[in-house]
Design an enzyme around this catalytic site. Structure first.
Site, short mmCIF file in Angstrom:
data_model
loop_
_atom_site.label_atom_id
_atom_site.label_comp_id
_atom_site.label_asym_id
_atom_site.label_seq_id
_atom_site.Cartn_x
_atom_site.Cartn_y
_atom_site.Cartn_z
N CYS A 126 45.30 43.03 31.01
CA CYS A 126 46.69 43.03 30.54
C CYS A 126 47.11 44.43 30.10
O CYS A 126 46.44 45.07 29.28
CB CYS A 126 46.82 42.04 29.38
SG CYS A 126 48.48 41.87 28.74
N GLU A 144 50.70 45.65 42.17
CA GLU A 144 49.37 45.09 41.92
C GLU A 144 49.49 43.66 41.40
O GLU A 144 50.45 43.30 40.72
CB GLU A 144 48.61 45.96 40.92
CG GLU A 144 48.27 47.34 41.49
CD GLU A 144 47.45 48.21 40.56
OE1 GLU A 144 46.76 49.11 41.08
OE2 GLU A 144 47.50 48.01 39.33
N CYS A 180 58.57 49.91 36.53
CA CYS A 180 59.25 49.21 35.43
C CYS A 180 60.20 50.17 34.74
O CYS A 180 59.89 51.36 34.58
CB CYS A 180 58.22 48.68 34.42
SG CYS A 180 58.93 47.62 33.13
N CYS A 202 51.69 50.05 27.56
CA CYS A 202 51.54 49.45 28.89
C CYS A 202 51.55 50.53 29.96
O CYS A 202 52.47 51.36 30.01
CB CYS A 202 52.68 48.45 29.13
SG CYS A 202 52.66 47.70 30.77
N CYS A 257 57.51 50.52 27.44
CA CYS A 257 56.62 50.05 26.38
C CYS A 257 55.43 51.01 26.28
O CYS A 257 54.79 51.33 27.28
CB CYS A 257 56.13 48.63 26.68
SG CYS A 257 57.47 47.41 26.75
N CYS A 301 48.23 36.45 38.38
CA CYS A 301 49.16 37.30 37.63
C CYS A 301 49.91 38.14 38.65
O CYS A 301 49.30 38.93 39.37
CB CYS A 301 48.40 38.19 36.65
SG CYS A 301 49.46 39.36 35.76
#
Length: 357
Positions: free
Chosen positions: A346, A101, A121, A128, A125, A114
């Protein structure tokens, strides 16, 4: 929401993995003039051609020869969502059917892309959404580049303006795909690429100390941002497990080296969570960390995700936090979220369907 047809998995060599010299050598070996390499290279990068058929100043015979031996693994927009605030989130389909994305963030005269650097990933975290996905693979430089091209097309179509900024803050940890990220920046800033200024590009990292040093030593002109979110190891370990192997002390050392070599400021990104990192003691710890090298601080609004229980601090505590830092001479900006209604803000990027391997 717009859908495209499935993209077949390609088995030919991706021509954009070749350097200009490699392409020139191949063309000469195959009976072509050396100058053709520059023509083809500009079509691939400056004009972002998605097929050899577009190369209309190249002979038909050469186009057919290229088609026979190579592929252009162009990234396509699979779905596109427009937020109430004008933000556009895209699901980009890669040649192997994986999805990443990217987001167009409009703000007055600034139009920011962005972009993602990995499918999924490997860093977990806790705040996130991407951190709850598995990492499938790194993106190559051309796949990152194509995201910028596609988002720039959206900006021109929707706002009549080209991109002004690029942030590597999408899915994945850029420093764990260092070579491809830096190659994409080289192509984005090249005169025979997109020709954007490096000062308009920011690479954000969760904190890979040795790669921060390498970025400085390699003379990378793009800006550096560190996702900090806590300025003591105990709290940072809780929300960012990468801190267990890249402690704040290691990051301090890397940041000092970065500033010594480059002379540039660093941006610290800090989400202010309710009853976690929003006290004046937390602000004091952030203040002390910020004295290491010249910096600015972006305080970021938290965007809730279904896998985590974090919430934003309240306005009174946020204002006290801001005042404490600003009153002591720090440059503090508050970043309000854009695109929350389409999960484009974010920390919210996460492809819902399971990825191919």
């Amino acid at each position: 929401m717009n859908l495209i047809a499935d993209i077949p998995v390609l088995t030919k060599k991706d021509i954009r993995k070749m350097s200009l010299d490699d392409l020139k050598a191949w063309l000469v070996e195959n009976g072509e003039k050396p100058f053709r390499a520059k023509q083809v290279y500009e079509w691939l990068w400056k004009h972002a051609a998605q097929s050899f058929a577009e190369m209309n100043n190249v002979s038909l015979a050469l186009r057919e020869k290229l088609e026979q031996h190579f592929a252009i693994n162009a990234v396509q927009v699979a779905t596109e969502q427009l937020s109430q605030d004008g933000t556009i989130k895209s699901a980009f389909k890669l040649y192997d059917s994986n999805i990443v994305e990217g987001v167009l963030i409009p703000h007055d005269e600034r139009k920011t892309a962005c972009v993602s650097s990995q499918v999924g990933c490997s860093l977990t975290c806790k705040f996130c959404a991407t951190g709850y996905m598995d990492r499938v693979r790194n993106l190559d430089a051309a796949e990152i580049y194509d995201q910028v091209v596609r988002i720039n097309e959206q900006s021109m179509r929707q706002y009549g303006q080209p991109l002004t900024n690029i942030v590597y803050m999408g899915m994945g940890e850029p420093m764990l795909n260092y070579a491809n990220v830096m190659k994409s920046i080289e192509r984005i800033t090249a005169h025979d690429g997109l020709g954007m200024a490096a000062r308009r590009i920011t690479v954000s990292t969760a904190g890979i100390a040795k790669m921060i040093k390498k970025m400085a030593d390699d003379g990378v002109k793009a800006n550096l941002a560190l996702s900090l979110h806590a300025a003591n190891d105990e709290k940072r370990n809780q929300i960012m497990p990468i801190n267990e192997t890249n402690s704040l002390e290691a990051l301090k050392d890397a940041l000092k080296h970065y500033h010594q070599v480059t002379g540039r400021k660093v941006t610290y990104e800090y989400i202010v969570f309710d009853n976690f990192n929003d006290t004046l003691q937390d602000a004091e710890e952030l203040l002390r960390f910020s004295k290491i090298i010249p910096c600015k601080i972006n305080l970021i609004e938290y965007n809730p995700i279904e896998n985590a229980d974090f919430v934003n601090t309240d306005d009174d505590r946020l204002q006290a936090f801001i005042y404490y830092l600003a009153d002591r001479g720090l440059q503090v900006n508050v970043r309000r979220s854009r695109g929350k209604d389409i999960d484009a803000a974010c920390g919210q990027l996460a492809v819902k369907e399971k990825q191919p391997v």
